[in-house]
Design a protein around this motif. Structure first.
Motif, PDB file in Angstrom:
ATOM      1  N   LYS A  41      30.906  26.849  48.019  1.00 34.66           N
ATOM      2  CA  LYS A  41      29.481  26.717  47.667  1.00 34.66           C
ATOM      3  C   LYS A  41      29.272  25.886  46.408  1.00 34.66           C
ATOM      4  O   LYS A  41      28.195  25.340  46.210  1.00 34.66           O
ATOM      5  CB  LYS A  41      28.873  28.101  47.462  1.00 34.66           C
ATOM      6  CG  LYS A  41      29.284  28.668  46.141  1.00 34.66           C
ATOM      7  CD  LYS A  41      29.022  30.110  45.941  1.00 34.66           C
ATOM      8  CE  LYS A  41      29.385  30.467  44.522  1.00 34.66           C
ATOM      9  NZ  LYS A  41      28.355  30.108  43.535  1.00 34.66           N
ATOM     10  N   TYR A 175      29.962  37.802  34.910  1.00 29.82           N
ATOM     11  CA  TYR A 175      29.490  36.729  34.032  1.00 29.82           C
ATOM     12  C   TYR A 175      28.820  37.296  32.779  1.00 29.82           C
ATOM     13  O   TYR A 175      28.729  36.627  31.769  1.00 29.82           O
ATOM     14  CB  TYR A 175      28.516  35.807  34.778  1.00 29.82           C
ATOM     15  CG  TYR A 175      29.216  34.779  35.653  1.00 29.82           C
ATOM     16  CD1 TYR A 175      29.504  33.510  35.160  1.00 29.82           C
ATOM     17  CD2 TYR A 175      29.592  35.080  36.953  1.00 29.82           C
ATOM     18  CE1 TYR A 175      30.145  32.569  35.950  1.00 29.82           C
ATOM     19  CE2 TYR A 175      30.233  34.144  37.751  1.00 29.82           C
ATOM     20  CZ  TYR A 175      30.511  32.887  37.236  1.00 29.82           C
ATOM     21  OH  TYR A 175      31.150  31.951  38.013  1.00 29.82           O
ATOM     22  N   SER A 211      35.161  33.236  39.724  1.00 37.63           N
ATOM     23  CA  SER A 211      35.764  32.350  38.715  1.00 37.63           C
ATOM     24  C   SER A 211      35.975  33.035  37.370  1.00 37.63           C
ATOM     25  O   SER A 211      36.866  32.660  36.620  1.00 37.63           O
ATOM     26  CB  SER A 211      34.894  31.101  38.535  1.00 37.63           C
ATOM     27  OG  SER A 211      34.891  30.369  39.726  1.00 37.63           O
ATOM     28  N   GLY A 231      34.778  30.079  43.064  1.00 35.22           N
ATOM     29  CA  GLY A 231      34.095  28.850  43.483  1.00 35.22           C
ATOM     30  C   GLY A 231      33.896  27.880  42.323  1.00 35.22           C
ATOM     31  O   GLY A 231      34.365  26.743  42.340  1.00 35.22           O
TER      32      GLY A 231
HETATM   33  C1  LIG Z   1      30.622  36.257  48.162  1.00 32.10           C
HETATM   34  C2  LIG Z   1      31.014  35.323  47.080  1.00 32.10           C
HETATM   35  N1  LIG Z   1      32.315  35.048  46.902  1.00 32.10           N
HETATM   36  C3  LIG Z   1      32.748  34.217  45.933  1.00 32.10           C
HETATM   37  C4  LIG Z   1      31.852  33.614  45.069  1.00 32.10           C
HETATM   38  C5  LIG Z   1      32.374  32.680  44.001  1.00 32.10           C
HETATM   39  O1  LIG Z   1      31.899  32.981  42.726  1.00 32.10           O
HETATM   40  P1  LIG Z   1      32.145  32.010  41.497  1.00 32.10           P
HETATM   41  O2  LIG Z   1      31.452  30.727  41.802  1.00 32.10           O
HETATM   42  O3  LIG Z   1      31.590  32.729  40.352  1.00 32.10           O
HETATM   43  O4  LIG Z   1      33.593  31.797  41.397  1.00 32.10           O
HETATM   44  C6  LIG Z   1      30.484  33.870  45.222  1.00 32.10           C
HETATM   45  C7  LIG Z   1      29.495  33.272  44.338  1.00 32.10           C
HETATM   46  O5  LIG Z   1      28.306  33.443  44.412  1.00 32.10           O
HETATM   47  C8  LIG Z   1      30.056  34.738  46.249  1.00 32.10           C
HETATM   48  O6  LIG Z   1      28.754  35.030  46.436  1.00 32.10           O
END
Ligand SMILES: Cc1ncc(COP(=O)(O)O)c(C=O)c1O
Length: 361
Positions: A41, A175, A211, A231
């Motif tokens: 994402k 966070y 993250s 992500g």
């Molecule tokens: C279900 C899920 N997994 C993983 C992530 C990854 O999170 P990050 O971008 O903080 O690493 C997200 C982020 O919104 C998420 O909603």
């Protein structure tokens, strides 16, 4: 390609830093024998997914079917759709994805959602492999506690269409955890999740890890965690550098280049990047971006095509000057651009399309 000749605002990706971030996370996972299943994402780009898989990522995580479809050219064999799928009208897309992959899993996010997802599986004429979401404090999707997990697992079994393979959590609330408490909180998180998983079935996989927490969860996992799904680590942003403090400023691999277009009054400069570039996401203290070079220049407010630049260095700026910014939240910045300009040592080397941009269904 000459950077100075390209019009701003521009989203720039620093290739050596990106590759360092990808390698670093993969190496950490490899060291502890944990799979990396990065969430796409943040980058939404086939070029980045391809690099993640080439370095050893076991699979990809996506939120929406459209994101998953857009990432297929990167060649994943395993994909996890971490969102509550409910529309039987999309069953053909689900079936097509399942047919093209060796391992396609979707989320079950509650007892009630298991029933809704089973209708999608029935419409697709398939049994779907599922991961059960456990809420660990974000208060979004996921069963609330061990008894709710038991009930959801029983509901999954009753459908006859869903096969439980594991549990996952998105600990997005990390966070906001003070940096000095992160390690202890990650250890607690793993203990709590592993207890719920063991009670359901110790053979189930456990996939936490965003993250902020991924490296800590991997280290605290000791054979209990099978995969993590970070992500934003690929690029970084002010949430990871200034708020969570799990990333150094000079590791950030994505920036916005913008131009000073006016200085309407002392103490204020306007730039050509507003909410249509930075998005409306802000840091906890209300900033959209900070100047990357350390000057006291903050994007303190945004309209659609204007950024309001404030700070001690504003009055010395010249109209026409270009400034590099680190955004507050990188994922929403990428989703607003069709392509990024890739640089190495400050020089443009490629343009990459953001293939999954806007893929919200
Ligand atoms: C279900 C899920 N997994 C993983 C992530 C990854 O999170 P990050 O971008 O903080 O690493 C997200 C982020 O919104 C998420 O909603």
């Amino acid at each position: 390609m000459d950077l100075a000749a390209l019009p701003t605002p521009l989203v720039l990706v620093d290739l050596p830093r990106l590759e360092e971030n990808l390698r670093g996370m993969q190496a950490e996972c490899d060291r502890h024998g944990v799979e990396l299943r990065p969430h796409i994402k943040t980058h939404k780009m086939v070029e980045v997914a391809r690099r993640q898989l080439a370095l050893g990522a076991k699979g990809l995580t996506c939120a929406k079917l459209g994101e998953a479809e857009a990432m297929l050219p990167a060649g994943p064999r395993s994909l996890f759709l971490a969102h509550s799928l409910v529309d039987p009208g999309q069953a053909a897309r689900v079936a097509a994805l399942a047919e093209q992959l060796d391992d396609f899993r979707v989320a079950v996010t509650s007892e009630a959602h298991a029933v809704a997802l089973a209708r999608v599986a029935a419409a697709a004429g398939r049994t779907l492999a599922v991961m059960l979401a456990i809420d660990t404090g974000l208060g979004r999707e996921g069963v609330r506690g061990a008894e709710a997990a038991d009930r959801a697992a029983a509901a999954i079994a009753r459908t006859g269409r869903l096969e439980l393979r594991g549990c996952y959590t998105h600990e997005g609330h990390f966070y906001g955890v003070p940096p000095d408490q992160l390690a202890a909180r990650a250890a607690e998180l793993v203990d709590r999740l592993a207890a719920i998983r063991d009670r359901l079935d110790p053979r189930l996989a456990l996939w936490p890890g965003c993250s902020v927490s991924a490296r800590l969860v991997v280290a605290a996992g000791r054979g209990r965690v099978q995969a993590v799904r970070p992500g934003a680590y690929v690029f970084g942003d002010l949430s990871l550098t200034r708020a969570a403090r799990v990333m150094a400023d000079d590791a950030v691999a994505l920036h916005v280049l913008a131009t000073v277009v006016d200085k309407p009054e002392p103490g204020l400069a306007l730039i050509d990047a507003g909410s249509k570039t930075f998005s409306s996401d802000k840091t906890p203290d209300g900033l959209s971006a900070l100047a990357t070079d350390g000057r006291d220049l903050a994007v303190a407010r945004v309209n659609e095509e204007h950024g309001y630049l404030r700070g001690g260095a504003v009055d010395a700026l010249e109209i026409g000057e270009r400034i590099l910014f680190t955004p507050a939240h990188v994922c929403t910045v990428v989703n607003l651009t069709d392509e990024v300009v890739v640089t190495a040592q400050g020089r443009p080397v490629a343009r990459w399309s953001v293939e999954a941009r806007g893929c919200t269904h």
